[in-house]
Scaffold this motif. Structure first.
Motif, short mmCIF file in Angstrom:
data_model
loop_
_atom_site.label_atom_id
_atom_site.label_comp_id
_atom_site.label_asym_id
_atom_site.label_seq_id
_atom_site.Cartn_x
_atom_site.Cartn_y
_atom_site.Cartn_z
N SER A 107 0.84 -1.19 0.00
CA SER A 107 0.00 0.00 0.00
C SER A 107 0.88 1.25 0.00
O SER A 107 2.11 1.19 0.15
N VAL A 108 0.24 2.41 -0.14
CA VAL A 108 0.97 3.69 -0.10
C VAL A 108 1.74 3.80 1.22
O VAL A 108 2.92 4.18 1.24
N ALA A 109 1.07 3.49 2.32
CA ALA A 109 1.73 3.57 3.62
C ALA A 109 2.81 2.51 3.76
O ALA A 109 3.86 2.74 4.36
N GLY A 110 2.56 1.33 3.18
CA GLY A 110 3.53 0.24 3.30
C GLY A 110 4.83 0.52 2.59
O GLY A 110 5.92 0.20 3.12
N VAL A 111 4.78 1.12 1.40
CA VAL A 111 6.03 1.36 0.66
C VAL A 111 6.72 2.63 1.11
O VAL A 111 7.89 2.84 0.78
N HIS A 350 -5.64 -5.38 -10.43
CA HIS A 350 -4.94 -4.10 -10.31
C HIS A 350 -3.52 -4.35 -9.82
O HIS A 350 -3.30 -5.14 -8.90
N CYS A 351 -2.54 -3.71 -10.45
CA CYS A 351 -1.13 -3.94 -10.15
C CYS A 351 -0.83 -3.68 -8.68
O CYS A 351 -1.08 -2.59 -8.16
N MET A 352 -0.30 -4.71 -8.00
CA MET A 352 -0.04 -4.54 -6.56
C MET A 352 1.14 -3.60 -6.32
O MET A 352 1.31 -3.08 -5.22
N GLY A 353 1.97 -3.35 -7.33
CA GLY A 353 3.11 -2.47 -7.16
C GLY A 353 2.87 -1.04 -7.59
O GLY A 353 3.83 -0.26 -7.71
N SER A 354 1.61 -0.65 -7.79
CA SER A 354 1.33 0.69 -8.31
C SER A 354 1.80 1.79 -7.36
O SER A 354 2.32 2.82 -7.81
N ALA A 355 1.64 1.62 -6.07
CA ALA A 355 2.06 2.66 -5.11
C ALA A 355 3.58 2.82 -5.15
O ALA A 355 4.10 3.94 -5.08
N LEU A 356 4.29 1.70 -5.24
CA LEU A 356 5.76 1.75 -5.30
C LEU A 356 6.20 2.44 -6.59
O LEU A 356 7.11 3.28 -6.59
N ALA A 357 5.56 2.09 -7.71
CA ALA A 357 5.92 2.71 -8.99
C ALA A 357 5.69 4.21 -8.94
O ALA A 357 6.56 4.99 -9.37
#
Length: 402
Positions: A107-111, A350-357
């Motif tokens: 998630s946004v908070a996770g990354v 939905h891409c699980m890495g979107s927040a990291l990207a």
């Protein structure tokens, strides 16, 4: 900060080589009910959905899935099948079980906990650029950021990068020209991840591999080693090669259109919305999604798609639907779309890495704009070399000056 005048209009047609040549072939004769058809590289015909509403409808339909396409002889853009445990190949209800296990960490908070690592890696890249006699934005910075951050995230030793990463690139290109070689590289990376998951290779403390191995019982039933391997295989490739591709093309676009770079340099705070506009317009590779099998009859704007039909939800075309994105080919830093683009997919896949990207792309754009406001390509954009593959398509060098 005072808002500057919008730059002269720049469209995708102004950027050499940005748009890929389609890897499918339009079929002249429409299908039953007048449905538009294409032929996939596998030889199968598929209904071609290009309108935003239709693509969104298919992507969010829980009955329409990927599993039945990832089989020997199945409808595909790829020259071979992938392990069924990969998250992008799972359908309901199995997908939700695995996805829910990883949601918090991606998630946004996770990354966000990776921010100090990201800042350090960008600092190192900027130092390399400044010290280089012939600075290459790709080699000196962009190509190193995602892989370093991802290794820290997963707990992968950086000294292993030279072993698995060349094969990761071959896997993402997914060329049909030498399938045995592709398969060999695929299993080199897959076997490497399998060894990390099983403990045959060491991992770094504090990374997701160590965490997920110890917490696998949180899932019901607990995640098996094959499922963890599929999960981390996708992350090892996607959070590295995919982000490199989008970040490289974003910078290539901005430097190929100096008016856009000047706007960013004068207003670095627009980086988040500018990044979204670039992501909307930039396909990852030569395809923008994988085929699905319609799990029920679907009413679309081009007609009724019967249950069991192979469908290609063309997110690339949907992101350029003028009914949703006015003047869709214009690269507009001030665009405020009413709907979210589909580049990261939607719904179950939905891409699980979107927040990291997003975090990495915005951070790099912001820092470069502040450090190098006069940054420019040191060569004609049309002469920039490219990798050109199914899932990976990007420049392989970005010589710059300032």
């Amino acid at each position: 900060m005072t808002t500057v005048a919008s730059p002269a209009t720049v469209t995708t047609a102004d950027i050499p080589n940005l748009d890929p040549v389609p890897t499918f072939t339009p079929i002249a004769e429409p299908g039953p009910g007048g449905l538009p058809l294409i032929q996939l590289p596998s030889g199968h015909s598929a209904v071609h959905l290009t309108r935003y509403a239709d693509v969104h409808k298919l992507l969010t339909d829980p009955t329409s899935g990927r599993t039945e396409t990832n089989v020997e002889g199945g409808p595909s853009f790829l020259p071979t099948v992938m392990p069924k445990e990969l998250l992008l190949n799972l359908d309901a209800p199995h997908h939700a079980r695995v996805r829910n296990f990883v949601t918090a960490d991606y998630s946004v908070a996770g990354v966000e906990r990776l921010r100090p690592v990201l800042d350090r890696v960008i600092d190192e890249g900027i130092a390399r650029l400044r010290a280089a006699q012939a600075p290459d934005l790709f080699a000196d910075l962009v190509d190193r950021v995602p892989v370093t951050v991802n290794c820290h995230f997963l707990g992968v030793p950086l000294e292993d990068v030279a072993y698995f990463r060349p094969s990761s690139r071959v896997v993402q290109i997914a060329s049909h020209e030498n399938v045995p070689d592709l398969v060999q590289h695929f299993y080199r990376v897959y076997g490497y991840v399998q060894e990390l998951v099983t403990g045959a290779r060491p991992v770094l403390a504090g990374g997701l591999i160590e965490k997920f191995r110890s917490e696998r019982d949180r899932a019901e039933p607990p995640l098996e080693e094959a499922e963890l391997t599929g999960l981390f295989f996708g992350s090892l490739l996607g959070a590295d090669q995919n982000i490199v591709s989008v970040l490289t093309k974003s910078l290539y676009v901005l430097l190929s259109a100096p008016a856009l770079w000047r706007r960013l340099a004068e207003e670095p705070e627009i980086a988040p919305q500018l990044a979204e506009e670039l992501i909307r317009l930039i396909p990852l590779g030569n395809i923008s999604a994988f085929p699905r099998i319609a799990g029920r009859d679907l009413e679309t704007g081009v007609g009724l798609v019967p249950k069991g039909t192979v469908v290609y939800p063309d997110a690339f075309a949907a992101n350029r639907d003028p009914e949703v994105f006015p003047d869709p080919l214009t690269i507009d830093p001030d665009r405020q779309p009413a709907k979210r683009h589909l580049q990261f997919g939607y719904g179950m896949h939905h891409c699980m890495g979107s927040a990291l990207a997003r975090m990495e792309i915005v951070a790099v754009l912001t820092r470069l704009a502040r450090e190098f406001p006069t940054l420019a390509l040191a060569t004609d954009p049309a002469s920039v070399p490219w990798d050109d593959g199914t899932v990976l398509r990007r420049p392989t060098a970005l010589p710059v000056r300032w």
